[in-house]
Design a protein around this motif. Sequence first.
Motif, PDB file in Angstrom:
ATOM      1  N   THR A   7      57.380  42.036  39.124  1.00  0.00           N
ATOM      2  CA  THR A   7      57.250  40.666  39.633  1.00  0.00           C
ATOM      3  C   THR A   7      57.998  40.499  40.948  1.00  0.00           C
ATOM      4  O   THR A   7      57.476  39.908  41.908  1.00  0.00           O
ATOM      5  CB  THR A   7      57.773  39.655  38.600  1.00  0.00           C
ATOM      6  OG1 THR A   7      57.075  39.827  37.362  1.00  0.00           O
ATOM      7  CG2 THR A   7      57.584  38.227  39.087  1.00  0.00           C
ATOM      8  N   LEU A  58      54.689  37.361  34.084  1.00  0.00           N
ATOM      9  CA  LEU A  58      53.348  37.928  34.201  1.00  0.00           C
ATOM     10  C   LEU A  58      52.463  37.061  35.085  1.00  0.00           C
ATOM     11  O   LEU A  58      51.693  37.571  35.909  1.00  0.00           O
ATOM     12  CB  LEU A  58      52.718  38.075  32.814  1.00  0.00           C
ATOM     13  CG  LEU A  58      51.349  38.767  32.753  1.00  0.00           C
ATOM     14  CD1 LEU A  58      51.444  40.182  33.315  1.00  0.00           C
ATOM     15  CD2 LEU A  58      50.826  38.789  31.326  1.00  0.00           C
ATOM     16  N   ALA A  59      52.592  35.736  34.947  1.00  0.00           N
ATOM     17  CA  ALA A  59      51.803  34.827  35.787  1.00  0.00           C
ATOM     18  C   ALA A  59      52.158  35.001  37.254  1.00  0.00           C
ATOM     19  O   ALA A  59      51.272  35.055  38.123  1.00  0.00           O
ATOM     20  CB  ALA A  59      52.042  33.381  35.349  1.00  0.00           C
ATOM     21  N   CYS A  61      53.479  37.683  38.626  1.00  0.00           N
ATOM     22  CA  CYS A  61      53.045  39.022  39.030  1.00  0.00           C
ATOM     23  C   CYS A  61      51.554  39.027  39.366  1.00  0.00           C
ATOM     24  O   CYS A  61      51.142  39.583  40.395  1.00  0.00           O
ATOM     25  CB  CYS A  61      53.353  40.008  37.911  1.00  0.00           C
ATOM     26  SG  CYS A  61      53.149  41.744  38.365  1.00  0.00           S
ATOM     27  N   VAL A  62      50.754  38.382  38.518  1.00  0.00           N
ATOM     28  CA  VAL A  62      49.312  38.320  38.757  1.00  0.00           C
ATOM     29  C   VAL A  62      49.012  37.519  40.020  1.00  0.00           C
ATOM     30  O   VAL A  62      48.172  37.912  40.846  1.00  0.00           O
ATOM     31  CB  VAL A  62      48.589  37.714  37.540  1.00  0.00           C
ATOM     32  CG1 VAL A  62      47.126  37.433  37.854  1.00  0.00           C
ATOM     33  CG2 VAL A  62      48.703  38.641  36.337  1.00  0.00           C
ATOM     34  N   GLY A  65      49.787  39.566  42.974  1.00  0.00           N
ATOM     35  CA  GLY A  65      48.758  40.574  43.154  1.00  0.00           C
ATOM     36  C   GLY A  65      47.497  40.017  43.780  1.00  0.00           C
ATOM     37  O   GLY A  65      46.873  40.663  44.635  1.00  0.00           O
ATOM     38  N   ILE A  66      47.124  38.797  43.374  1.00  0.00           N
ATOM     39  CA  ILE A  66      45.942  38.159  43.956  1.00  0.00           C
ATOM     40  C   ILE A  66      46.151  37.891  45.446  1.00  0.00           C
ATOM     41  O   ILE A  66      45.255  38.133  46.273  1.00  0.00           O
ATOM     42  CB  ILE A  66      45.620  36.849  43.207  1.00  0.00           C
ATOM     43  CG1 ILE A  66      45.162  37.151  41.780  1.00  0.00           C
ATOM     44  CG2 ILE A  66      44.549  36.045  43.946  1.00  0.00           C
ATOM     45  CD1 ILE A  66      44.989  35.922  40.920  1.00  0.00           C
ATOM     46  N   TYR A  69      45.871  41.108  47.296  1.00  0.00           N
ATOM     47  CA  TYR A  69      44.484  41.558  47.376  1.00  0.00           C
ATOM     48  C   TYR A  69      43.701  40.759  48.410  1.00  0.00           C
ATOM     49  O   TYR A  69      42.946  41.333  49.210  1.00  0.00           O
ATOM     50  CB  TYR A  69      43.830  41.428  45.999  1.00  0.00           C
ATOM     51  CG  TYR A  69      42.375  41.839  45.984  1.00  0.00           C
ATOM     52  CD1 TYR A  69      42.008  43.179  45.975  1.00  0.00           C
ATOM     53  CD2 TYR A  69      41.365  40.874  45.992  1.00  0.00           C
ATOM     54  CE1 TYR A  69      40.678  43.553  45.967  1.00  0.00           C
ATOM     55  CE2 TYR A  69      40.027  41.235  45.993  1.00  0.00           C
ATOM     56  CZ  TYR A  69      39.685  42.578  45.978  1.00  0.00           C
ATOM     57  OH  TYR A  69      38.373  42.942  45.980  1.00  0.00           O
TER      58      TYR A  69
END
Length: 448
Positions: A7, A58-59, A61-62, A65-66, A69
């Motif tokens: 994270t 986790l939220a 981290c995602v 990542g978005i 990207y």
Amino acid sequence: MILLLATLLISGLAISATKRPITVEILGYAIACGHALTAVALFLFSCAGILPGPGPLLALCVLGGIVCYTRKVQLSIVPPAAQVGRCSRGIATLGILVVLGAAAVLWYTAYVCGIRYWDALAIWCLKANVLAHEPVLTSGYFQDTTLSFSHLDYPLLVPFLLAALANTAGDASAFQFADLYVTQLFGTAAIVYGIVRSRAGIPLGTLAALTVVTLPTAQRWLPALTADSTFSFMLLAAASAFWQWQRSGEKRMLAIAMVCLAGVIFTKNEGMAVLLLLPGGTAVICGLRKQWSRLRPLAIGYGLTLLALTPWFIFRSDLPRTHENYASRISVTNLLDHSDRLPHVLVAFAREAATWTHWGLLPVLALVTLALNARRLRELELWWIPLFVASVLGVYIAVILVTPWELKHLLPNLSDRLLLHVAPLVVLWCGYYCASHPSPPELADESS
């Protein structure tokens, strides 16, 4: 720990990385940005009643990542000794091994000694324990004046990260908590090495990184599990990013600077002075250079930083201040009334800085660097870090002058930690400017 580290890195890279491969210093900045973004986000989650733990991490981290990207961030890393000779590559490898050794010492100390400092137990770990089990707005802890010994109004970056680590790992031991401080150790070494290497080469870059991670005072306070080493790391990241932005004008560096500035403010109360000194000093430099076009993005970034921290400022304004309310004490009249303390404070700081068992040869190195650059008084870029360090120490001294605590009890327990806040910046400046190489052409044009 793996989830927290992921994270920190991914959320930090969403701010600091670009389409170009990641350099060593950008990796360090990513760790710093990750600390700030994750802690502030966990505070907002807690305000909404969501405890720090695997879900929020986790939220984040995602989400990071978005962002990486969509921005097409390049996640490949430039090796620390890429495209250099065998000797320089060997020096860089030796440096990495020494940093890993320092991390091993930190882990070992935390495992053997546990949580041994009162500040760590009564302030930071107590807050982490509260935040791990209670949402910040409904917790009775922050209004319980019987617990005022734990400084109810202290910022919450370290407690929120420790709480998230404890809830995720299921273990609140000092050995687990040390993982967080190891990331700060690597981040500090990466920033110092990367910036110094860019001008002075791998040998001096490696030497500067090794100097900052092996300082005896740093080795003492890193495994102490307090916020001083964290504050030192965040201040290094914020101040060096502002300095880099002054030299290059790169928007990404300004974004890093503002995120790290938020982290500085959210780590310790000393950050409130930095809230004014860093952007203010940067604005003055831009004005002196007649770089008026930079003032607008600086103001916008500063405004967004204050906006992001507004929930914390509102929450903090209602907290009891039973031990330290220095803002109400600092005035011209009060400073003059306590001016007789000034010689004692200056002598205490001088003695601490000259204690080689605490700082090694760093004071000598700083004096040598000053002597080597004494004739370059007109180069604003060169003197910005020393002036900022002097300003921070000046604020500390002003606060000590008006504090109700007895100096004979306060200074021996405080002076080394306050100097630790600015020590990485001093090492960075010495490493960068003790070399005889001229400034790169683009920087020379920028300062002319």
